[in-house]
Design a protein around this motif. Structure first.
Motif, PDB file in Angstrom:
ATOM      1  N   LEU A 258       0.827  -1.209   0.000  1.00  0.00           N
ATOM      2  CA  LEU A 258       0.000   0.000   0.000  1.00  0.00           C
ATOM      3  C   LEU A 258       0.864   1.264   0.000  1.00  0.00           C
ATOM      4  CD1 LEU A 258      -2.821  -0.894   2.570  1.00  0.00           C
ATOM      5  CD2 LEU A 258      -3.021  -0.776   0.091  1.00  0.00           C
ATOM      6  N   VAL A 259       1.898   1.285   0.827  1.00  0.00           N
ATOM      7  CA  VAL A 259       2.766   2.460   0.906  1.00  0.00           C
ATOM      8  C   VAL A 259       3.511   2.673  -0.401  1.00  0.00           C
ATOM      9  CG1 VAL A 259       4.809   3.432   2.033  1.00  0.00           C
ATOM     10  CG2 VAL A 259       3.012   2.356   3.410  1.00  0.00           C
ATOM     11  N   LEU A 260       4.000   1.609  -1.003  1.00  0.00           N
ATOM     12  CA  LEU A 260       4.715   1.735  -2.273  1.00  0.00           C
ATOM     13  C   LEU A 260       3.787   2.222  -3.387  1.00  0.00           C
ATOM     14  CD1 LEU A 260       7.007  -1.429  -2.174  1.00  0.00           C
ATOM     15  CD2 LEU A 260       7.715   0.963  -1.977  1.00  0.00           C
ATOM     16  N   ILE A 261       2.531   1.800  -3.366  1.00  0.00           N
ATOM     17  CA  ILE A 261       1.566   2.309  -4.348  1.00  0.00           C
ATOM     18  C   ILE A 261       1.413   3.817  -4.188  1.00  0.00           C
ATOM     19  CG2 ILE A 261      -0.883   2.342  -4.966  1.00  0.00           C
ATOM     20  CD1 ILE A 261      -0.917  -0.682  -4.402  1.00  0.00           C
ATOM     21  N   LEU A 262       1.296   4.276  -2.943  1.00  0.00           N
ATOM     22  CA  LEU A 262       1.205   5.711  -2.687  1.00  0.00           C
ATOM     23  C   LEU A 262       2.449   6.443  -3.182  1.00  0.00           C
ATOM     24  CD1 LEU A 262       0.101   8.295  -1.363  1.00  0.00           C
ATOM     25  CD2 LEU A 262       1.049   7.482   0.813  1.00  0.00           C
ATOM     26  N   VAL A 263       3.629   5.904  -2.863  1.00  0.00           N
ATOM     27  CA  VAL A 263       4.883   6.566  -3.221  1.00  0.00           C
ATOM     28  C   VAL A 263       5.036   6.690  -4.732  1.00  0.00           C
ATOM     29  CG1 VAL A 263       7.399   6.318  -3.194  1.00  0.00           C
ATOM     30  CG2 VAL A 263       6.079   5.945  -1.097  1.00  0.00           C
ATOM     31  N   PHE A 264       4.817   5.589  -5.466  1.00  0.00           N
ATOM     32  CA  PHE A 264       5.065   5.616  -6.910  1.00  0.00           C
ATOM     33  C   PHE A 264       3.933   6.287  -7.678  1.00  0.00           C
ATOM     34  CE2 PHE A 264       8.075   2.259  -5.709  1.00  0.00           C
ATOM     35  CZ  PHE A 264       9.193   2.702  -6.393  1.00  0.00           C
ATOM     36  N   ALA A 265       2.685   6.144  -7.218  1.00  0.00           N
ATOM     37  CA  ALA A 265       1.581   6.812  -7.908  1.00  0.00           C
ATOM     38  C   ALA A 265       1.701   8.325  -7.809  1.00  0.00           C
ATOM     39  CB  ALA A 265       0.237   6.361  -7.334  1.00  0.00           C
ATOM     40  N   ALA A 266       2.236   8.810  -6.683  1.00  0.00           N
ATOM     41  CA  ALA A 266       2.364  10.251  -6.462  1.00  0.00           C
ATOM     42  C   ALA A 266       3.745  10.790  -6.823  1.00  0.00           C
ATOM     43  CB  ALA A 266       2.056  10.565  -5.002  1.00  0.00           C
ATOM     44  N   TRP A 267       4.573   9.991  -7.496  1.00  0.00           N
ATOM     45  CA  TRP A 267       5.946  10.425  -7.801  1.00  0.00           C
ATOM     46  C   TRP A 267       5.905  11.654  -8.703  1.00  0.00           C
ATOM     47  CZ3 TRP A 267      10.111   7.847  -5.671  1.00  0.00           C
ATOM     48  CH2 TRP A 267      11.388   8.282  -6.064  1.00  0.00           C
ATOM     49  N   ALA A 268       6.463  12.761  -8.204  1.00  0.00           N
ATOM     50  CA  ALA A 268       6.395  14.031  -8.936  1.00  0.00           C
ATOM     51  C   ALA A 268       7.465  14.088 -10.027  1.00  0.00           C
ATOM     52  CB  ALA A 268       6.575  15.200  -7.970  1.00  0.00           C
ATOM     53  N   ARG A 269       7.161  14.841 -11.079  1.00  0.00           N
ATOM     54  CA  ARG A 269       8.124  15.028 -12.165  1.00  0.00           C
ATOM     55  C   ARG A 269       9.278  15.901 -11.668  1.00  0.00           C
ATOM     56  NH1 ARG A 269       7.769  15.333 -17.881  1.00  0.00           N
ATOM     57  NH2 ARG A 269       5.504  15.098 -17.763  1.00  0.00           N
ATOM     58  N   PRO A 270      10.521  15.404 -11.699  1.00  0.00           N
ATOM     59  CA  PRO A 270      11.652  16.235 -11.268  1.00  0.00           C
ATOM     60  C   PRO A 270      11.970  17.302 -12.302  1.00  0.00           C
ATOM     61  CG  PRO A 270      12.437  14.122 -12.075  1.00  0.00           C
ATOM     62  CD  PRO A 270      10.938  14.051 -12.095  1.00  0.00           C
ATOM     63  N   SER A 271      12.622  18.366 -11.848  1.00  0.00           N
ATOM     64  CA  SER A 271      12.959  19.452 -12.771  1.00  0.00           C
ATOM     65  C   SER A 271      14.048  19.047 -13.748  1.00  0.00           C
ATOM     66  CB  SER A 271      13.414  20.685 -11.983  1.00  0.00           C
ATOM     67  OG  SER A 271      14.534  20.369 -11.161  1.00  0.00           O
ATOM     68  N   SER A 272      14.930  18.130 -13.339  1.00  0.00           N
ATOM     69  CA  SER A 272      15.997  17.668 -14.215  1.00  0.00           C
ATOM     70  C   SER A 272      15.512  16.495 -15.070  1.00  0.00           C
ATOM     71  CB  SER A 272      17.215  17.238 -13.386  1.00  0.00           C
ATOM     72  OG  SER A 272      18.202  16.650 -14.208  1.00  0.00           O
ATOM     73  N   THR A 273      16.012  16.412 -16.296  1.00  0.00           N
ATOM     74  CA  THR A 273      15.634  15.315 -17.192  1.00  0.00           C
ATOM     75  C   THR A 273      16.670  14.194 -17.185  1.00  0.00           C
ATOM     76  OG1 THR A 273      16.698  16.472 -19.038  1.00  0.00           O
ATOM     77  CG2 THR A 273      14.328  16.825 -18.712  1.00  0.00           C
ATOM     78  N   THR A 274      17.572  14.239 -16.234  1.00  0.00           N
ATOM     79  CA  THR A 274      18.575  13.184 -16.079  1.00  0.00           C
ATOM     80  C   THR A 274      18.635  12.785 -14.606  1.00  0.00           C
ATOM     81  OG1 THR A 274      20.363  14.809 -15.759  1.00  0.00           O
ATOM     82  CG2 THR A 274      19.959  14.027 -18.022  1.00  0.00           C
ATOM     83  N   GLY A 275      19.324  11.685 -14.340  1.00  0.00           N
ATOM     84  CA  GLY A 275      19.512  11.258 -12.964  1.00  0.00           C
ATOM     85  C   GLY A 275      18.523  10.200 -12.528  1.00  0.00           C
ATOM     86  N   LEU A 276      18.735   9.698 -11.304  1.00  0.00           N
ATOM     87  CA  LEU A 276      17.940   8.602 -10.769  1.00  0.00           C
ATOM     88  C   LEU A 276      16.466   8.970 -10.622  1.00  0.00           C
ATOM     89  CD1 LEU A 276      17.692   5.795  -9.470  1.00  0.00           C
ATOM     90  CD2 LEU A 276      18.326   6.849  -7.280  1.00  0.00           C
ATOM     91  N   TRP A 277      16.168  10.179 -10.102  1.00  0.00           N
ATOM     92  CA  TRP A 277      14.780  10.551  -9.841  1.00  0.00           C
ATOM     93  C   TRP A 277      13.987  10.617 -11.144  1.00  0.00           C
ATOM     94  CZ3 TRP A 277      14.002   9.680  -5.067  1.00  0.00           C
ATOM     95  CH2 TRP A 277      14.960   9.979  -4.104  1.00  0.00           C
ATOM     96  N   HIS A 278      14.600  11.135 -12.203  1.00  0.00           N
ATOM     97  CA  HIS A 278      13.915  11.185 -13.493  1.00  0.00           C
ATOM     98  C   HIS A 278      13.738   9.776 -14.062  1.00  0.00           C
ATOM     99  CE1 HIS A 278      12.587  12.776 -17.341  1.00  0.00           C
ATOM    100  NE2 HIS A 278      13.449  11.984 -17.935  1.00  0.00           N
TER     101      HIS A 278
END
Length: 388
Positions: free
Chosen positions: A199-219
């Motif tokens: 349940l927590v992982l669904i919340l985390v990934f469903a709400a994953w915000a678009r990062p300002s950078s187009t490179t890197g791990l978060w993107h």
């Protein structure tokens, strides 16, 4: 509703219609901003943030043993353990000041001590790992570090103060909510933990915000966050089919709906008011011009830090939106002390957040919590600004 309450409502509507200059361009724009902000909030947060959070809160109420909550978060729990877990929870959840509310309501109504529960309430939106990293990269590593350290310290200190002031008034667990039974369900502890982790992982990934950078791990994670979410939903479906009875699932949905009925109306009303007063993040459409705020938070005076804390406390920030807003304010002359004050007060509080907190733990405790956040943010800004 009593007759005097009906009369007050009618009178308020009449006076609003009679006195508000709707033809004034500033007022008309502010009203439009209020509904535009409500639309943005509904599209960006209700479906992918609040709905999963409501189901997690309902699951806490139904499937988490009250003894387990009392063991780790109750008034008599080990303080080192309870405050340590509560103060860093935001690093895992990465939620905003509104999404954390049903989770806070779940553990508080289940019997958690007010100290650890409030520490969790503050830390949930304040210690977002991605927000800390973005703060360091865009606003400077000094502000990123100060924000991270300040948020953890605030969570613990505010929680301890709340426990000192109100711990003796701890309400009976479960007042006002159906909390389910604590009987043996036949599931192992590992199965229950896996269910909550999903349940927590669904919340985390469903709400994953678009990062300002187009490179890197978060993107990279953002690029695949929907496939991951769908896989997790499929896993959840298998879990529910194999490990839960129909009655348990029905009780879970009922409990989740109970949280939604309590929280959603207040949140949506608060978003409308916040949008009318200050406009959407990054715009100048609110009834309060943004240049007024920027002109008053330059330097490192007590008034500048206090104003930054108060404005941050009442304004609604979606996850990560505070960073470009503050970047613009810094360009307009905002001091570094007020910047930190805004970073520590803003993401953790908002007008919608306050309205819901009041419905959960009462007016007096809510006012105390808000004042503590504002005062500590002001002091932290003063200290940081004097060094920087």
């Amino acid at each position: 509703m009593k007759e005097w309450q009906k009369f007050s409502l009618y009178l308020g509507v009449f006076l609003t219609a009679y006195l508000v200059p709707f033809a004034n361009p500033r007022v008309a724009t502010a009203i439009q901003e209020a509904f535009l902000m409500l639309g943005d909030y509904a599209r960006e947060h209700v479906l992918f943030c609040l709905v999963p959070a409501f189901f997690i809160a309902g699951a806490i109420g139904i499937f988490v043993s009250q003894d387990a909550v009392l063991k780790y978060f109750g008034p008599k729990a080990n303080k080192w353990l309870s405050y340590s877990v509560a103060s860093v929870s935001g690093a895992i959840l990465a939620v905003c000041s509104c999404t954390v509310l049903p989770l806070f309501g779940g553990i508080y109504k289940r019997g958690a001590g007010i100290g650890p529960a409030v520490a969790f309430l503050y830390s949930g939106p304040a210690i977002n790992v991605l927000a800390i990293i973005m703060t360091a990269r865009i606003l400077g590593w000094q502000l990123g570090l100060a924000r991270a350290v300040g948020a953890i310290v605030f969570a613990v200190v505010i929680g301890l103060i709340m426990a000192f002031l109100y711990g003796h008034e701890q309400k009976e667990a479960g007042a006002g909510f159906y909390l389910g039974e604590d009987d043996d369900t036949g599931r192992s502890g590992g199965q229950t933990l896996f269910y909550f982790a999903t349940l927590v992982l669904i919340l985390v990934f469903a709400a994953w915000a678009r990062p300002s950078s187009t490179t890197g791990l978060w993107h990279a994670i953002y690029q695949v966050h929907w496939p991951i979410t769908f896989v997790l939903l499929a896993v959840l479906g298998v879990i529910l089919y194999r490990w839960f009875t129909k009655d348990e699932l029905r009780n879970w949905v009922d409990a989740s709906w109970g949280f939604a009925k309590q929280i959603l109306p207040l949140l949506l009303a608060g978003v409308l008011v916040a949008g009318f007063l200050m406009g959407r993040p990054g715009t100048d459409g609110g009834i309060i011009p943004s240049e007024w705020i920027a002109s008053l938070v330059g330097g490192n005076s007590l008034s500048a830090n206090l104003l930054a804390s108060v404005v941050g406390a009442f304004m609604y920030f979606a996850t990560l939106t505070e960073i470009p807003i503050i970047q613009g304010l810094m360009g307009a002359g905002m001091g570094k002390g007020p910047v930190l004050a805004l970073l520590l007060a803003g993401p953790a509080l908002s007008l919608p957040n306050m309205l819901v907190i009041r419905s959960i733990m009462g007016t007096r405790k809510t006012i105390t919590y808000v004042v503590l956040v504002i005062v500590m943010s002001t002091l932290a800004g003063l200290v940081y600004g004097s060094f920087m």
